[in-house]
Design a protein around this motif. Sequence first.
Motif, PDB file in Angstrom:
ATOM      1  N   UNK A 176       3.275  12.577  -4.206  1.00 26.25           N
ATOM      2  CA  UNK A 176       4.387  12.732  -5.166  1.00 26.25           C
ATOM      3  C   UNK A 176       3.948  12.324  -6.565  1.00 26.25           C
ATOM      4  N   UNK A 177       3.149  11.258  -6.632  1.00 27.04           N
ATOM      5  CA  UNK A 177       2.623  10.825  -7.936  1.00 27.04           C
ATOM      6  C   UNK A 177       1.728  11.900  -8.519  1.00 27.04           C
ATOM      7  N   UNK A 178       0.851  12.446  -7.699  1.00 31.08           N
ATOM      8  CA  UNK A 178      -0.050  13.506  -8.169  1.00 31.08           C
ATOM      9  C   UNK A 178       0.736  14.731  -8.624  1.00 31.08           C
ATOM     10  N   UNK A 179       1.758  15.104  -7.868  1.00 33.05           N
ATOM     11  CA  UNK A 179       2.587  16.261  -8.247  1.00 33.05           C
ATOM     12  C   UNK A 179       3.291  16.020  -9.577  1.00 33.05           C
ATOM     13  N   UNK A 180       3.722  14.788  -9.788  1.00 30.48           N
ATOM     14  CA  UNK A 180       4.392  14.448 -11.042  1.00 30.48           C
ATOM     15  C   UNK A 180       3.439  14.570 -12.223  1.00 30.48           C
ATOM     16  N   UNK A 181       2.198  14.114 -12.024  1.00 41.09           N
ATOM     17  CA  UNK A 181       1.199  14.174 -13.105  1.00 41.09           C
ATOM     18  C   UNK A 181       0.757  15.612 -13.366  1.00 41.09           C
ATOM     19  N   UNK A 182       0.687  16.423 -12.320  1.00 37.13           N
ATOM     20  CA  UNK A 182       0.308  17.838 -12.490  1.00 37.13           C
ATOM     21  C   UNK A 182       1.253  18.562 -13.431  1.00 37.13           C
ATOM     22  N   UNK A 183       2.527  18.190 -13.402  1.00 42.12           N
ATOM     23  CA  UNK A 183       3.533  18.849 -14.241  1.00 42.12           C
ATOM     24  C   UNK A 183       3.277  18.617 -15.725  1.00 42.12           C
ATOM     25  N   UNK A 184       2.486  17.633 -16.042  1.00 42.17           N
ATOM     26  CA  UNK A 184       2.202  17.324 -17.450  1.00 42.17           C
ATOM     27  C   UNK A 184       1.094  18.224 -18.007  1.00 42.17           C
ATOM     28  N   UNK A 185       0.408  18.973 -17.130  1.00 37.32           N
ATOM     29  CA  UNK A 185      -0.604  19.975 -17.504  1.00 37.32           C
ATOM     30  C   UNK A 185      -1.646  19.379 -18.457  1.00 37.32           C
ATOM     31  N   UNK A 186      -2.303  18.328 -18.005  1.00 42.48           N
ATOM     32  CA  UNK A 186      -3.344  17.662 -18.790  1.00 42.48           C
ATOM     33  C   UNK A 186      -4.719  18.146 -18.342  1.00 42.48           C
ATOM     34  N   UNK A 187      -5.680  18.203 -19.268  1.00 46.56           N
ATOM     35  CA  UNK A 187      -7.023  18.627 -18.903  1.00 46.56           C
ATOM     36  C   UNK A 187      -8.040  17.487 -18.987  1.00 46.56           C
ATOM     37  N   UNK A 188      -7.691  16.393 -19.665  1.00 49.03           N
ATOM     38  CA  UNK A 188      -8.617  15.276 -19.819  1.00 49.03           C
ATOM     39  C   UNK A 188      -8.625  14.421 -18.557  1.00 49.03           C
ATOM     40  N   UNK A 189      -9.771  14.377 -17.889  1.00 47.60           N
ATOM     41  CA  UNK A 189      -9.875  13.591 -16.653  1.00 47.60           C
ATOM     42  C   UNK A 189      -9.629  12.114 -16.923  1.00 47.60           C
ATOM     43  N   UNK A 214      11.044   3.525  -4.647  1.00 53.88           N
ATOM     44  CA  UNK A 214       9.932   4.355  -5.121  1.00 53.88           C
ATOM     45  C   UNK A 214      10.409   5.502  -6.004  1.00 53.88           C
ATOM     46  N   UNK A 215      11.385   6.265  -5.529  1.00 60.05           N
ATOM     47  CA  UNK A 215      11.854   7.446  -6.270  1.00 60.05           C
ATOM     48  C   UNK A 215      12.431   7.059  -7.622  1.00 60.05           C
ATOM     49  N   UNK A 216      13.213   5.980  -7.624  1.00 61.22           N
ATOM     50  CA  UNK A 216      13.828   5.518  -8.874  1.00 61.22           C
ATOM     51  C   UNK A 216      12.770   5.107  -9.888  1.00 61.22           C
ATOM     52  N   UNK A 217      11.778   4.336  -9.421  1.00 60.83           N
ATOM     53  CA  UNK A 217      10.723   3.875 -10.317  1.00 60.83           C
ATOM     54  C   UNK A 217       9.824   5.018 -10.792  1.00 60.83           C
ATOM     55  N   UNK A 218       9.617   5.987  -9.928  1.00 62.44           N
ATOM     56  CA  UNK A 218       8.819   7.151 -10.311  1.00 62.44           C
ATOM     57  C   UNK A 218       9.515   7.928 -11.432  1.00 62.44           C
ATOM     58  N   UNK A 219      10.825   8.044 -11.328  1.00 58.94           N
ATOM     59  CA  UNK A 219      11.593   8.733 -12.369  1.00 58.94           C
ATOM     60  C   UNK A 219      11.521   7.971 -13.684  1.00 58.94           C
ATOM     61  N   UNK A 231       0.849  -1.186   0.000  1.00 58.50           N
ATOM     62  CA  UNK A 231       0.000   0.000   0.000  1.00 58.50           C
ATOM     63  C   UNK A 231       0.889   1.242   0.000  1.00 58.50           C
ATOM     64  N   UNK A 232       0.696   2.131  -0.948  1.00 55.07           N
ATOM     65  CA  UNK A 232       1.502   3.349  -1.002  1.00 55.07           C
ATOM     66  C   UNK A 232       1.091   4.312   0.112  1.00 55.07           C
ATOM     67  N   UNK A 233       2.054   5.053   0.608  1.00 54.79           N
ATOM     68  CA  UNK A 233       1.774   6.025   1.667  1.00 54.79           C
ATOM     69  C   UNK A 233       1.141   7.285   1.075  1.00 54.79           C
ATOM     70  N   UNK A 234       0.571   8.107   1.927  1.00 55.25           N
ATOM     71  CA  UNK A 234      -0.037   9.367   1.476  1.00 55.25           C
ATOM     72  C   UNK A 234       1.001  10.276   0.831  1.00 55.25           C
ATOM     73  N   UNK A 235       2.206  10.267   1.367  1.00 56.00           N
ATOM     74  CA  UNK A 235       3.285  11.101   0.817  1.00 56.00           C
ATOM     75  C   UNK A 235       3.645  10.620  -0.585  1.00 56.00           C
TER      76      UNK A 235
END
Length: 227
Positions: free
Chosen positions: A11-24, A46-51, A3-7
């Motif tokens: 981080x995943x959400x912050x990474x996706x925000x950088x892509x500036x997508x509008x399609x839900x 986690x960090x390595x795989x996220x990158x 189970x992934x932690x809230x933090x």
Amino acid sequence: MRQLTDIELQEIRNSIKKKVLYSAEIIMEIYDHYVSHLQNYPEDQFTEQLMELDQKFTYSYCHSMQSKLNKNINMDIGKTQWMVIKKYFCTSRWVFLVGILAVVFFVATQARSEREVKFLLFSPLALLLLMHLALGYQWMKRIFPIKKTFKGNGVTIKSSFMTPLSMRLHMPLTLANMMIYFPKIFFDDYGFLLLMPAAAVSITILFTLYAISLMEVWKIKSKTALI
């Protein structure tokens, strides 16, 4: 699978925000892919795989996915609606169509004024208006949690299916106005009143079939799309 932690989720959400997508739909598809992938790795990776995921799902790649989805949606909705309409011409539904024809034709022949003829068009247009309101409510209910989760995304998040479906709901309202007022340019009042009942019958039948078919398209697509 852990189970992934809230933090980590943030981080995943912050990474996706950088892509500036509008399609839900695209945002949630990428988010689900990130989460399901990262759940298979221990916390120290986690960090390595996220990158690595960010290197695969680059800004241009994600926008290409979004563009491809938007391009295919109109065709998909159109094909689905045509498939639904064709079903109404099968033997088992002829009684339904004949019933609509009989009722509409009878009402139209009883119309004695332009106002009464316009009232005949009200039923399918009212159905489309109610569908539009219901679609807006459904959209708000499904999209609001995503907009809240990805707040600060940089652009307004919306459903890729919402816009083309909404346009299809608006189109008959515009066509109805054109069909009612455009003939006045070519016909006098007497000729216009003679033409109106027959035109009203045709328009009402077409719009009723259109509204019912679009309702079924919405029902089909709501199982997988955010509408």
